[in-house]
Design a protein around this motif. Structure first.
Motif, PDB file in Angstrom:
ATOM      1  N   GLN A   1      32.872  11.077  18.324  1.00  0.00           N
ATOM      2  CA  GLN A   1      33.082  12.454  17.887  1.00  0.00           C
ATOM      3  C   GLN A   1      32.978  12.563  16.378  1.00  0.00           C
ATOM      4  N   ASP A   2      32.773  13.780  15.931  1.00  0.00           N
ATOM      5  CA  ASP A   2      32.713  14.076  14.502  1.00  0.00           C
ATOM      6  C   ASP A   2      34.131  14.395  14.039  1.00  0.00           C
ATOM      7  N   ILE A   3      34.782  13.425  13.378  1.00  0.00           N
ATOM      8  CA  ILE A   3      36.181  13.575  12.979  1.00  0.00           C
ATOM      9  C   ILE A   3      36.312  13.277  11.498  1.00  0.00           C
ATOM     10  N   SER A   4      37.130  14.041  10.802  1.00  0.00           N
ATOM     11  CA  SER A   4      37.294  13.854   9.363  1.00  0.00           C
ATOM     12  C   SER A   4      38.105  12.595   9.087  1.00  0.00           C
ATOM     13  N   GLY A   5      37.936  12.053   7.879  1.00  0.00           N
ATOM     14  CA  GLY A   5      38.672  10.855   7.506  1.00  0.00           C
ATOM     15  C   GLY A   5      40.166  11.097   7.472  1.00  0.00           C
ATOM     16  N   ALA A   6      40.596  12.242   6.974  1.00  0.00           N
ATOM     17  CA  ALA A   6      42.021  12.550   6.889  1.00  0.00           C
ATOM     18  C   ALA A   6      42.646  12.618   8.284  1.00  0.00           C
ATOM     19  N   ALA A   7      41.953  13.285   9.206  1.00  0.00           N
ATOM     20  CA  ALA A   7      42.461  13.389  10.579  1.00  0.00           C
ATOM     21  C   ALA A   7      42.511  12.020  11.241  1.00  0.00           C
ATOM     22  N   LEU A   8      41.518  11.187  10.944  1.00  0.00           N
ATOM     23  CA  LEU A   8      41.461   9.845  11.509  1.00  0.00           C
ATOM     24  C   LEU A   8      42.626   8.996  10.991  1.00  0.00           C
ATOM     25  N   ALA A   9      42.892   9.069   9.690  1.00  0.00           N
ATOM     26  CA  ALA A   9      43.986   8.309   9.097  1.00  0.00           C
ATOM     27  C   ALA A   9      45.322   8.714   9.705  1.00  0.00           C
ATOM     28  N   GLU A  10      45.531  10.005   9.864  1.00  0.00           N
ATOM     29  CA  GLU A  10      46.785  10.497  10.436  1.00  0.00           C
ATOM     30  C   GLU A  10      46.936  10.051  11.896  1.00  0.00           C
ATOM     31  N   ARG A  11      45.850  10.111  12.639  1.00  0.00           N
ATOM     32  CA  ARG A  11      45.895   9.742  14.053  1.00  0.00           C
ATOM     33  C   ARG A  11      46.212   8.269  14.239  1.00  0.00           C
ATOM     34  N   LEU A  12      45.745   7.429  13.310  1.00  0.00           N
ATOM     35  CA  LEU A  12      45.947   5.988  13.442  1.00  0.00           C
ATOM     36  C   LEU A  12      47.265   5.524  12.842  1.00  0.00           C
ATOM     37  N   GLY A  13      48.018   6.419  12.219  1.00  0.00           N
ATOM     38  CA  GLY A  13      49.347   6.067  11.725  1.00  0.00           C
ATOM     39  C   GLY A  13      49.424   5.689  10.277  1.00  0.00           C
ATOM     40  N   TYR A  14      48.354   5.920   9.494  1.00  0.00           N
ATOM     41  CA  TYR A  14      48.394   5.619   8.065  1.00  0.00           C
ATOM     42  C   TYR A  14      49.092   6.747   7.324  1.00  0.00           C
ATOM     43  N   CYS A  15      50.082   6.361   6.507  1.00  0.00           N
ATOM     44  CA  CYS A  15      50.801   7.374   5.728  1.00  0.00           C
ATOM     45  C   CYS A  15      49.953   7.860   4.565  1.00  0.00           C
ATOM     46  N   SER A  16      49.067   7.008   4.080  1.00  0.00           N
ATOM     47  CA  SER A  16      48.228   7.349   2.933  1.00  0.00           C
ATOM     48  C   SER A  16      46.759   7.347   3.345  1.00  0.00           C
ATOM     49  N   TYR A  17      46.072   8.428   3.055  1.00  0.00           N
ATOM     50  CA  TYR A  17      44.635   8.515   3.347  1.00  0.00           C
ATOM     51  C   TYR A  17      43.858   7.490   2.534  1.00  0.00           C
ATOM     52  N   GLN A  18      44.248   7.282   1.274  1.00  0.00           N
ATOM     53  CA  GLN A  18      43.559   6.323   0.421  1.00  0.00           C
ATOM     54  C   GLN A  18      43.726   4.898   0.949  1.00  0.00           C
ATOM     55  N   HIS A  19      44.910   4.613   1.483  1.00  0.00           N
ATOM     56  CA  HIS A  19      45.141   3.279   2.056  1.00  0.00           C
ATOM     57  C   HIS A  19      44.221   3.047   3.255  1.00  0.00           C
ATOM     58  N   PHE A  20      44.051   4.079   4.066  1.00  0.00           N
ATOM     59  CA  PHE A  20      43.134   3.987   5.213  1.00  0.00           C
ATOM     60  C   PHE A  20      41.716   3.702   4.738  1.00  0.00           C
ATOM     61  N   LEU A  21      41.244   4.445   3.723  1.00  0.00           N
ATOM     62  CA  LEU A  21      39.884   4.256   3.212  1.00  0.00           C
ATOM     63  C   LEU A  21      39.695   2.833   2.687  1.00  0.00           C
ATOM     64  N   LYS A  22      40.728   2.318   2.000  1.00  0.00           N
ATOM     65  CA  LYS A  22      40.652   0.967   1.446  1.00  0.00           C
ATOM     66  C   LYS A  22      40.542  -0.074   2.562  1.00  0.00           C
ATOM     67  N   GLN A  23      41.340   0.082   3.614  1.00  0.00           N
ATOM     68  CA  GLN A  23      41.300  -0.843   4.739  1.00  0.00           C
ATOM     69  C   GLN A  23      39.958  -0.772   5.482  1.00  0.00           C
ATOM     70  N   PHE A  24      39.445   0.431   5.609  1.00  0.00           N
ATOM     71  CA  PHE A  24      38.164   0.613   6.308  1.00  0.00           C
ATOM     72  C   PHE A  24      37.041  -0.088   5.544  1.00  0.00           C
ATOM     73  N   GLU A  25      36.966   0.146   4.234  1.00  0.00           N
ATOM     74  CA  GLU A  25      35.906  -0.458   3.419  1.00  0.00           C
ATOM     75  C   GLU A  25      36.038  -1.984   3.392  1.00  0.00           C
ATOM     76  N   LYS A  26      37.276  -2.467   3.407  1.00  0.00           N
ATOM     77  CA  LYS A  26      37.524  -3.913   3.388  1.00  0.00           C
ATOM     78  C   LYS A  26      36.961  -4.589   4.634  1.00  0.00           C
ATOM     79  N   ARG A  27      37.075  -3.938   5.782  1.00  0.00           N
ATOM     80  CA  ARG A  27      36.667  -4.551   7.039  1.00  0.00           C
ATOM     81  C   ARG A  27      35.211  -4.327   7.400  1.00  0.00           C
ATOM     82  N   TYR A  28      34.655  -3.208   7.000  1.00  0.00           N
ATOM     83  CA  TYR A  28      33.280  -2.904   7.402  1.00  0.00           C
ATOM     84  C   TYR A  28      32.276  -2.973   6.259  1.00  0.00           C
TER      85      TYR A  28
END
Length: 517
Positions: A474-501
């Motif tokens: 689905q077409d889902i925004s990064g902010a919505a994705l971070a919230e759904r996965l339990g990340y308190c910080s959107y920036q922390h989610f982006l950092k983890q995503f870039e680190k792994r992929y």
């Protein structure tokens, strides 16, 4: 609007007809005016208006002579209305003999003219409907006959009649195959019909063999032969491309030296479509260009498939990735037969699913989660199959590892199961240790040895796996994705995503769009 020609040698009479009658209200528009019959005859021959309103008494050629001449030349479709200041029976009788259904007496009364035009509009509309019905019936008959012909099926008597009539159009013929996304089919077919069957492109041809994501074109060739075929194929490709807003696949068969050999051109075009498995082109592919090429066949592929299955079973992620990349590069270089590549992929899926089932997993559910590697004509590409197999094998590797861990039992397996259920929540090692009455330091060390990652890292992996699945579905925004996965910080989610992929979230989303296109 129906086109009208006014004919009268009196300028004031012409002006009166233009001003006193509401032509547009009755569905007509004045296209031209003429001052005598000879000039009118020339205009009628050139433009074939729908209606001619003419005076009877004119120099050189009068109105009745004009009508007689046009009918003699074969013009049966133009309607005529005659006008005269002489309302005697002889003029009316001659007009009726020439097929004139309306006779107006000068001076023209607007009410009388409106009645005549309203009646004529109804007649023309009815004729138009009948012509369209005949046209669509004939078009259907031609399509049905051509479809039977290209498949070498036995022709019915009606089909044979249609083919015999078509054979008189041209000596040489060719078949063109178009493959594209299912959502784009209707617009592409409509564009092809406009260009070829309705003549808007200045060329003639027929749309046949329409499927869920493909259709065929049958094209008659003139004396230009190959040149005409290439010009038409490239013209039609360009027009369809502009209509759907993207590229698609078009394969052009060879030239059949007669209509009854069209099935040869059809088979050649279908053979050419196999090459789209390796390359998505942005122009037509001609059978003549690839007819000497052959696909490779390699029996040792099954040994390579077994090695990949073994890497999946032993949970060797690096080996899985390297072997898949190597074999698919080999497929592209050697142009391995597409059906063989498909069988290769199917074999790996069956073997991995069988192992998963033996360990107690639901193989059907696993296949449902991953989907099918080849969906629709546009899905038959080496690149998309490679991406699918990489995703399937890595997912299967992970699921097999988890199944084995659960079978071994113990507290660690329970901890892992707990994490899989609660990874979207804020989970700490201390909280999990208290839940299972363990020392936090010991739990962290034991979990790392068993699963190859700390509890913290394992939680991130689970979150990132779900992020990847959601982004593909689905077409889902990064902010919505971070919230759904339990990340308190959107920036922390982006950092983890870039680190792994190894890429930013926006880049990853773009790669998904590119893969689907």
């Amino acid at each position: 609007m129906y086109r009208v020609l006014l004919v009268d040698d009196e300028p004031f009479a012409i002006e009166g007809l233009q001003l006193l009658i509401d032509w547009e209200k009755n569905g007509f528009e004045i296209e031209a005016v003429c001052g005598d019959g000879e000039e009118a005859a020339r205009v009628i021959r050139e433009s074939k208006p729908d209606l001619v309103v003419t005076d009877i008494r004119m120099p050189s050629m009068d109105g009745l002579e004009l009508i007689a001449q046009m009918r003699l030349e074969g013009n049966k479709q133009t309607k005529f209305v005659v006008m005269s200041g002489y309302s005697d029976f002889e003029y009316a009788r001659k007009a009726l003999q020439l097929g004139v259904s309306h006779y107006l007496t000068k001076p023209i009364m607007s009410e009388e003219a409106d009645e005549v035009l309203e009646n004529l509009n109804s007649v023309l509309e009815e004729e138009k409907r009948k012509k369209q019905a005949i046209h669509y019936t004939q078009r259907f008959a031609v399509r049905r006959a051509l479809s039977a012909l290209i498949r070498s099926e036995e022709l019915s008597a009606a089909d044979q009649t249609a083919v015999d009539r078509l054979a008189e159009e041209a000596r040489e013929w060719a078949y063109i195959r178009v493959e594209l996304e299912e959502a784009e089919l209707a617009a592409a077919v409509e564009s092809a019909i406009d260009l070829l069957e309705d003549g808007k492109g200045g060329r003639s041809g027929y749309v046949v063999e329409q499927g869920p994501a493909s259709f065929g074109l049958v094209y008659p060739l003139g004396d230009e032969g190959k040149l005409a075929l290439r010009e038409t194929a490239e013209f039609v490709y360009g027009q369809i491309q502009s209509r759907i807003g993207g590229s698609f696949n078009m394969a052009v068969g060879g030239i059949a030296d007669e209509l009854f050999s069209l099935s040869d051109s059809y088979r050649e075009a279908m053979d050419a479509t196999s090459y789209f498995f390796f390359e998505r082109r942005k122009k037509p592919l001609y059978y003549e260009e690839i007819k000497e090429q052959v696909f490779g066949y390699e029996s040792q592929l099954w040994e390579a498939a077994e090695k990949i299955v073994e890497a999946v079973e032993t949970n060797d992620e690096r080996e899985v990735i390297e072997r898949l990349q190597k074999i698919f590069n080999h497929f592209a270089k050697q142009m391995t037969m597409p059906s063989l590549v498909s069988a290769f992929a199917t074999y790996i899926m069956v073997q991995c699913s069988g192992i998963y089932k033996e360990l107690g997993g639901d193989a059907d559910q696993l296949l449902e989660r991953t989907g099918s590697p080849l969906v629709g004509a546009s899905g038959h590409s080496l690149l998309k199959l490679q991406a699918f197999m990489m995703s399937f094998c890595l997912m299967c590797r992970e699921e097999l590892s988890l199944l084995r861990g659960r079978q071994q039992g113990g507290t660690l397996a329970k901890v892992e199961a707990y994490l899989r259920e609660h990874y979207r929540e804020s989970v700490t090692v201390k909280e999990v240790a208290e839940l299972y009455y363990m020392n936090p330091v010991y739990l962290g060390q034991a979990f790392s040895r068993k699963y190859g990652a700390s509890i913290h890292e394992y939680t991130h992996r689970l979150r990132m796996n779900e992020a990847k699945e959601l982004l593909h579905k689905q077409d889902i925004s990064g902010a919505a994705l971070a919230e759904r996965l339990g990340y308190c910080s959107y920036q922390h989610f982006l950092k983890q995503f870039e680190k792994r992929y190894g890429m930013k979230l926006a880049e990853y989303k773009k790669s998904i769009i590119d893969l689907k296109s």
